[in-house]
Design a protein around this motif. Sequence first.
Motif, short mmCIF file in Angstrom:
data_model
loop_
_atom_site.label_atom_id
_atom_site.label_comp_id
_atom_site.label_asym_id
_atom_site.label_seq_id
_atom_site.Cartn_x
_atom_site.Cartn_y
_atom_site.Cartn_z
N CYS B 236 -36.10 18.89 -3.99
CA CYS B 236 -37.41 18.78 -4.62
C CYS B 236 -37.22 18.40 -6.08
O CYS B 236 -36.37 18.97 -6.78
N TYR B 237 -37.98 17.41 -6.55
CA TYR B 237 -37.84 16.93 -7.93
C TYR B 237 -39.18 17.03 -8.64
O TYR B 237 -40.23 16.77 -8.05
N PHE B 238 -39.09 17.35 -9.93
CA PHE B 238 -40.30 17.57 -10.71
C PHE B 238 -40.54 16.35 -11.60
O PHE B 238 -39.64 15.93 -12.32
N CYS B 239 -41.74 15.77 -11.53
CA CYS B 239 -42.08 14.63 -12.39
C CYS B 239 -42.77 15.19 -13.63
O CYS B 239 -43.87 15.74 -13.55
N GLU B 240 -42.11 15.03 -14.77
CA GLU B 240 -42.60 15.65 -16.01
C GLU B 240 -43.99 15.14 -16.42
O GLU B 240 -44.86 15.95 -16.73
N PRO B 241 -44.25 13.82 -16.43
CA PRO B 241 -45.55 13.34 -16.92
C PRO B 241 -46.74 13.87 -16.12
O PRO B 241 -47.75 14.26 -16.69
N CYS B 242 -46.64 13.90 -14.78
CA CYS B 242 -47.79 14.34 -14.00
C CYS B 242 -47.69 15.80 -13.57
O CYS B 242 -48.66 16.37 -13.07
N GLY B 243 -46.54 16.42 -13.78
CA GLY B 243 -46.40 17.84 -13.50
C GLY B 243 -46.41 18.21 -12.03
O GLY B 243 -46.76 19.33 -11.66
N GLU B 244 -46.05 17.27 -11.13
CA GLU B 244 -46.06 17.56 -9.68
C GLU B 244 -44.65 17.48 -9.12
O GLU B 244 -43.75 16.92 -9.76
N THR B 251 -39.34 9.60 -5.19
CA THR B 251 -39.06 9.57 -6.62
C THR B 251 -38.20 8.36 -6.95
O THR B 251 -37.52 7.81 -6.09
N VAL B 252 -38.27 7.95 -8.21
CA VAL B 252 -37.52 6.78 -8.69
C VAL B 252 -36.82 7.18 -9.99
O VAL B 252 -37.38 7.94 -10.79
N ILE B 253 -35.61 6.65 -10.18
CA ILE B 253 -34.87 6.91 -11.42
C ILE B 253 -35.19 5.82 -12.44
O ILE B 253 -35.12 4.62 -12.11
N CYS B 254 -35.54 6.20 -13.65
CA CYS B 254 -35.84 5.23 -14.71
C CYS B 254 -34.55 4.51 -15.11
O CYS B 254 -33.53 5.15 -15.37
N CYS B 255 -34.62 3.18 -15.19
CA CYS B 255 -33.42 2.39 -15.55
C CYS B 255 -33.07 2.55 -17.02
O CYS B 255 -32.00 2.12 -17.45
N GLY B 256 -34.00 3.15 -17.79
CA GLY B 256 -33.73 3.34 -19.20
C GLY B 256 -33.09 4.67 -19.50
O GLY B 256 -31.95 4.76 -19.95
N CYS B 257 -33.82 5.75 -19.20
CA CYS B 257 -33.35 7.08 -19.56
C CYS B 257 -32.69 7.83 -18.41
O CYS B 257 -32.20 8.94 -18.59
N SER B 258 -32.72 7.24 -17.18
CA SER B 258 -32.11 7.84 -15.99
C SER B 258 -32.77 9.14 -15.56
O SER B 258 -32.22 9.88 -14.75
N GLU B 259 -33.95 9.43 -16.09
CA GLU B 259 -34.69 10.60 -15.62
C GLU B 259 -35.41 10.23 -14.31
O GLU B 259 -35.58 9.05 -14.00
N ILE B 260 -35.90 11.28 -13.60
CA ILE B 260 -36.54 11.07 -12.29
C ILE B 260 -38.05 11.17 -12.44
O ILE B 260 -38.56 12.11 -13.07
N PHE B 261 -38.75 10.21 -11.84
CA PHE B 261 -40.20 10.17 -11.93
C PHE B 261 -40.79 9.85 -10.57
O PHE B 261 -40.12 9.31 -9.70
N CYS B 262 -42.10 10.14 -10.41
CA CYS B 262 -42.80 9.73 -9.18
C CYS B 262 -43.16 8.25 -9.28
O CYS B 262 -43.05 7.65 -10.35
N SER B 263 -43.62 7.69 -8.19
CA SER B 263 -43.89 6.25 -8.15
C SER B 263 -45.10 5.89 -9.02
O SER B 263 -45.26 4.72 -9.39
N GLN B 264 -45.96 6.85 -9.32
CA GLN B 264 -47.12 6.57 -10.17
C GLN B 264 -46.77 6.57 -11.65
O GLN B 264 -47.44 5.94 -12.45
N CYS B 265 -45.73 7.29 -12.02
CA CYS B 265 -45.38 7.44 -13.43
C CYS B 265 -44.27 6.47 -13.84
O CYS B 265 -43.67 6.65 -14.90
#
Lengths: 74, 351
Positions: B236-244, B251-265
Amino acid sequence: MKILYINNDGAGFADSLEIESGLNVAQFFEQQMPHAKPSDYLIRVNRQPVTADMQLQEGDRVSITPTKIEGAAA
Amino acid sequence: MNHNRRLSLRAAVRIRDQLLRLSSQRPHVSLPDMRWTECHELIRRIERAESRGWQAAAGRLREQLQTALRIVRGHVDESLSCLDRSSSAVPALRDLCGDVEALADEFASVTFRPETLSVVTEPIVLDGIELGSFEICLCLKSLGQASPYRVIARDPHPAASDSSATHPHIQSEELCEGDGRRVIQSALVQGRLFDFFTLVGRILATYNPSSAYVSLSDWTGTPCVDCGRVVDDEDCYFCEPCGESYCSECTVICCGCSEIFCSQCIQGCDGCGDRFCRGCLDTCADCDEMFCRGCLTENETCAACQAAADEECGDDESDTNQAPKQNEAIPDRGSHAAVQPLCVGEAAVPP
């Protein structure tokens, strides 16, 4: 002698039954459910748990209820 | 007469009154004509869909037919119960009293209120999942109806994906009786309350993995907000911007900061197409599109805007070498012309 026999297996039924005197619980179960295992059922006489060798009396209420009854999702 | 016996007697009297009232009513038997017609129509549509090779449509129609047939079955069962009730003798007060008294030996507690008779089970554990104890609450006014009882979780441990599923076979306090449906109806119609409560208790203590509102294998965990799948905490992974919380597949890894985000963020860079979080994207100063830092120039413009600006700058230089004659109209450079500090010379003044 006459007893009330309640079978809660399948669709269930309740009816008076004439049985021979001296019959115990295990023997009665064997007669009524010859292909079943007693351990798969709750056997109650007059709504109380009983031992297999308990002798049935005139007017006893004997119920046999499966221990596992599967529910479902509607 | 002790307190328990008095309570049992009061309960038995109340129940017998209700059963007598029901048995004196003329049985209302009706047939589900409209629902039956609906089933015929669904069968016709299924056959048409199958003949045309529309398997998905046929599948959906078969599900609708299942639902319709269950409703028909329920209607027929209710009519049968009506007829059974009208032909069943009401139990003697002595038998009803005996049933209520015996419940205290079978269950953790028994409660009689003016309109309900309830028992509480011991805590239920199925496949290692603790579900807590349940109150089986029989509504005496509803005796004779299709579902005169509710099963209430006393210490709810609901499924992670459905808070109304407090047990694999309960949803919104309604037990789906499955194999026990007919025998429970039989017990209620004949006023065998001890058998009724015992039967419901046995269903609660039995798990049927092939037909559960929520399987026990999916009982605990965190539901993915995107796909709904219940996953273990490790997955289970937590998306910081949307809090879900999301599963690994959503989830997708940002190519910039390598953090994990949902597809909407996360979104794609309009330049290279790689996916970045909003924190790793900037807007082009000219076209306002979103680009990663690698696709923006020092001027914070994208390559296309920079190229366009460079081209204008080049045009301006050639214009400087050909100064406009007196009274000659100055060509319109458009409203986007800018002063290029690197281009020495004149720039067209916007109108």
